[in-house]
Design a protein around this motif. Structure first.
Motif, PDB file in Angstrom:
ATOM      1  N   GLN A  80       1.527  24.011 -24.552  1.00 24.07           N
ATOM      2  CA  GLN A  80       0.881  25.098 -23.813  1.00 24.07           C
ATOM      3  C   GLN A  80       1.880  26.248 -23.777  1.00 24.07           C
ATOM      4  N   THR A  81       1.527  27.348 -24.433  1.00 23.62           N
ATOM      5  CA  THR A  81       2.455  28.467 -24.587  1.00 23.62           C
ATOM      6  C   THR A  81       2.021  29.727 -23.842  1.00 23.62           C
ATOM      7  N   GLY A  82       0.910  29.659 -23.146  1.00 23.31           N
ATOM      8  CA  GLY A  82       0.392  30.842 -22.470  1.00 23.31           C
ATOM      9  C   GLY A  82       1.267  31.309 -21.325  1.00 23.31           C
ATOM     10  N   CYS A  83       1.345  32.629 -21.190  1.00 23.53           N
ATOM     11  CA  CYS A  83       2.110  33.280 -20.120  1.00 23.53           C
ATOM     12  C   CYS A  83       1.272  34.402 -19.530  1.00 23.53           C
ATOM     13  N   ILE A  84       1.833  35.079 -18.568  1.00 26.17           N
ATOM     14  CA  ILE A  84       1.142  36.190 -17.924  1.00 26.17           C
ATOM     15  C   ILE A  84       1.047  37.407 -18.848  1.00 26.17           C
ATOM     16  N   ASP A  85       1.875  37.444 -19.910  1.00 27.56           N
ATOM     17  CA  ASP A  85       1.859  38.587 -20.826  1.00 27.56           C
ATOM     18  C   ASP A  85       1.815  38.116 -22.280  1.00 27.56           C
ATOM     19  N   THR A  86       1.338  38.977 -23.139  1.00 31.39           N
ATOM     20  CA  THR A  86       1.170  38.653 -24.555  1.00 31.39           C
ATOM     21  C   THR A  86       2.511  38.454 -25.253  1.00 31.39           C
ATOM     22  N   LYS A  87       3.482  39.302 -24.965  1.00 28.15           N
ATOM     23  CA  LYS A  87       4.783  39.210 -25.627  1.00 28.15           C
ATOM     24  C   LYS A  87       5.444  37.845 -25.395  1.00 28.15           C
ATOM     25  N   SER A  88       5.463  37.376 -24.170  1.00 30.58           N
ATOM     26  CA  SER A  88       6.063  36.067 -23.868  1.00 30.58           C
ATOM     27  C   SER A  88       5.252  34.943 -24.494  1.00 30.58           C
ATOM     28  N   THR A  89       3.931  35.080 -24.491  1.00 30.91           N
ATOM     29  CA  THR A  89       3.077  34.067 -25.113  1.00 30.91           C
ATOM     30  C   THR A  89       3.384  33.964 -26.599  1.00 30.91           C
ATOM     31  N   ILE A  90       3.549  35.082 -27.259  1.00 29.54           N
ATOM     32  CA  ILE A  90       3.894  35.070 -28.687  1.00 29.54           C
ATOM     33  C   ILE A  90       5.249  34.411 -28.905  1.00 29.54           C
ATOM     34  N   GLU A  91       6.217  34.735 -28.072  1.00 34.26           N
ATOM     35  CA  GLU A  91       7.554  34.140 -28.199  1.00 34.26           C
ATOM     36  C   GLU A  91       7.485  32.614 -28.111  1.00 34.26           C
ATOM     37  N   LEU A  92       6.780  32.100 -27.111  1.00 35.73           N
ATOM     38  CA  LEU A  92       6.680  30.650 -26.949  1.00 35.73           C
ATOM     39  C   LEU A  92       5.836  30.010 -28.046  1.00 35.73           C
ATOM     40  N   THR A  93       4.820  30.722 -28.521  1.00 37.11           N
ATOM     41  CA  THR A  93       3.967  30.178 -29.583  1.00 37.11           C
ATOM     42  C   THR A  93       4.734  30.095 -30.898  1.00 37.11           C
ATOM     43  N   ILE A 107      -3.515  29.984 -22.527  1.00 36.75           N
ATOM     44  CA  ILE A 107      -4.375  30.336 -21.400  1.00 36.75           C
ATOM     45  C   ILE A 107      -4.611  31.840 -21.382  1.00 36.75           C
ATOM     46  N   SER A 108      -5.585  32.243 -20.608  1.00 35.24           N
ATOM     47  CA  SER A 108      -5.776  33.669 -20.347  1.00 35.24           C
ATOM     48  C   SER A 108      -4.633  34.148 -19.465  1.00 35.24           C
ATOM     49  N   PRO A 109      -4.143  35.375 -19.697  1.00 35.58           N
ATOM     50  CA  PRO A 109      -3.141  35.901 -18.777  1.00 35.58           C
ATOM     51  C   PRO A 109      -3.711  35.864 -17.355  1.00 35.58           C
ATOM     52  N   TYR A 110      -2.895  35.517 -16.421  1.00 35.23           N
ATOM     53  CA  TYR A 110      -3.372  35.332 -15.052  1.00 35.23           C
ATOM     54  C   TYR A 110      -2.900  36.424 -14.118  1.00 35.23           C
ATOM     55  N   PHE A 111      -3.368  36.406 -12.946  1.00 38.64           N
ATOM     56  CA  PHE A 111      -3.089  37.301 -11.825  1.00 38.64           C
ATOM     57  C   PHE A 111      -4.017  38.506 -11.846  1.00 38.64           C
ATOM     58  N   VAL A 130       1.136  34.028 -35.640  1.00 37.31           N
ATOM     59  CA  VAL A 130       1.489  32.730 -36.220  1.00 37.31           C
ATOM     60  C   VAL A 130       0.396  32.297 -37.219  1.00 37.31           C
ATOM     61  N   PRO A 131       0.252  33.013 -38.333  1.00 36.67           N
ATOM     62  CA  PRO A 131      -0.821  32.713 -39.282  1.00 36.67           C
ATOM     63  C   PRO A 131      -0.810  31.250 -39.720  1.00 36.67           C
ATOM     64  N   GLY A 132      -1.985  30.638 -39.699  1.00 38.28           N
ATOM     65  CA  GLY A 132      -2.116  29.254 -40.142  1.00 38.28           C
ATOM     66  C   GLY A 132      -1.742  28.206 -39.117  1.00 38.28           C
ATOM     67  N   PHE A 133      -1.207  28.617 -37.992  1.00 36.84           N
ATOM     68  CA  PHE A 133      -0.814  27.671 -36.937  1.00 36.84           C
ATOM     69  C   PHE A 133      -1.979  27.524 -35.970  1.00 36.84           C
ATOM     70  N   PRO A 134      -2.416  26.291 -35.692  1.00 45.66           N
ATOM     71  CA  PRO A 134      -3.572  26.100 -34.812  1.00 45.66           C
ATOM     72  C   PRO A 134      -3.330  26.599 -33.391  1.00 45.66           C
ATOM     73  N   ILE A 135      -4.290  27.383 -32.895  1.00 45.66           N
ATOM     74  CA  ILE A 135      -4.258  27.900 -31.534  1.00 45.66           C
ATOM     75  C   ILE A 135      -5.521  27.422 -30.834  1.00 45.66           C
ATOM     76  N   TYR A 136      -5.343  26.817 -29.682  1.00 41.46           N
ATOM     77  CA  TYR A 136      -6.459  26.355 -28.864  1.00 41.46           C
ATOM     78  C   TYR A 136      -6.539  27.225 -27.619  1.00 41.46           C
ATOM     79  N   LEU A 137      -7.726  27.673 -27.280  1.00 43.84           N
ATOM     80  CA  LEU A 137      -7.893  28.430 -26.037  1.00 43.84           C
ATOM     81  C   LEU A 137      -7.989  27.413 -24.908  1.00 43.84           C
ATOM     82  N   TYR A 138      -7.140  27.566 -23.929  1.00 43.85           N
ATOM     83  CA  TYR A 138      -7.016  26.607 -22.833  1.00 43.85           C
ATOM     84  C   TYR A 138      -7.562  27.221 -21.562  1.00 43.85           C
ATOM     85  N   ASN A 139      -8.608  26.596 -21.009  1.00 43.57           N
ATOM     86  CA  ASN A 139      -9.214  27.105 -19.795  1.00 43.57           C
ATOM     87  C   ASN A 139      -9.115  26.028 -18.730  1.00 43.57           C
TER      88      ASN A 139
END
Length: 139
Positions: A80-93, A107-111, A130-139
């Protein structure tokens, strides 16, 4: 590409008693081995059950690396790599991809409240990083 099926366990995060942000490596290894020995089909660290949102990015990276290493390719690992912002999410992904995880859940950015177009842009931007890397939307 790995197709997830069966029981993919959102694992807890074993921490050292002295610190709320230090991973207990021995406990992580025991947990991974126990769950795999019981027949789970995949591991899902850093999610809600693992309190990933309360951990620093560095600790999340450490946990992700450790779980991938301890799983030893016996079962898929989706981080699970989701964060409150896109930049951090990309870094962890990107880190999840680079350490050999089988995918990332985002996850969707929260707050703040986001409209559909903003959420779509977030997920598309992460996936394109991350082309070709599987991404799952987590709700």
């Amino acid at each position: 590409m790995i197709i997830l099926k069966g029981v993919v366990v959102p694992i807890v995060t074993p921490l050292k008693k002295q610190s709320q942000d230090r991973i207990n490596e021995v406990a992580v290894e025991k947990l991974c081995n126990f769950l795999i020995s019981k027949g789970v089909h995949g591991l899902f660290p850093c999610g809600t059950t693992g309190e990933g949102f309360l951990l620093s990015k560095e600790t999340r990276k450490e946990l992700a690396s450790l779980v991938v290493k301890k799983a030893k390719r016996r079962v898929p690992v989706v981080i699970q790599t989701g964060c409150i912002d896109t930049k951090s999410t990309i870094e962890l992904t990107k880190q999840a991809r680079d350490i050999g995880a089988d995918g990332a859940a985002v996850i969707s950015p929260y707050f703040y409240r986001y409209n559909f177009d903003s959420l779509k842009e977030h997920f598309v931007t992460v996936a394109r990083s991350v082309p070709g890397f599987p991404i799952y939307l987590y709700n």
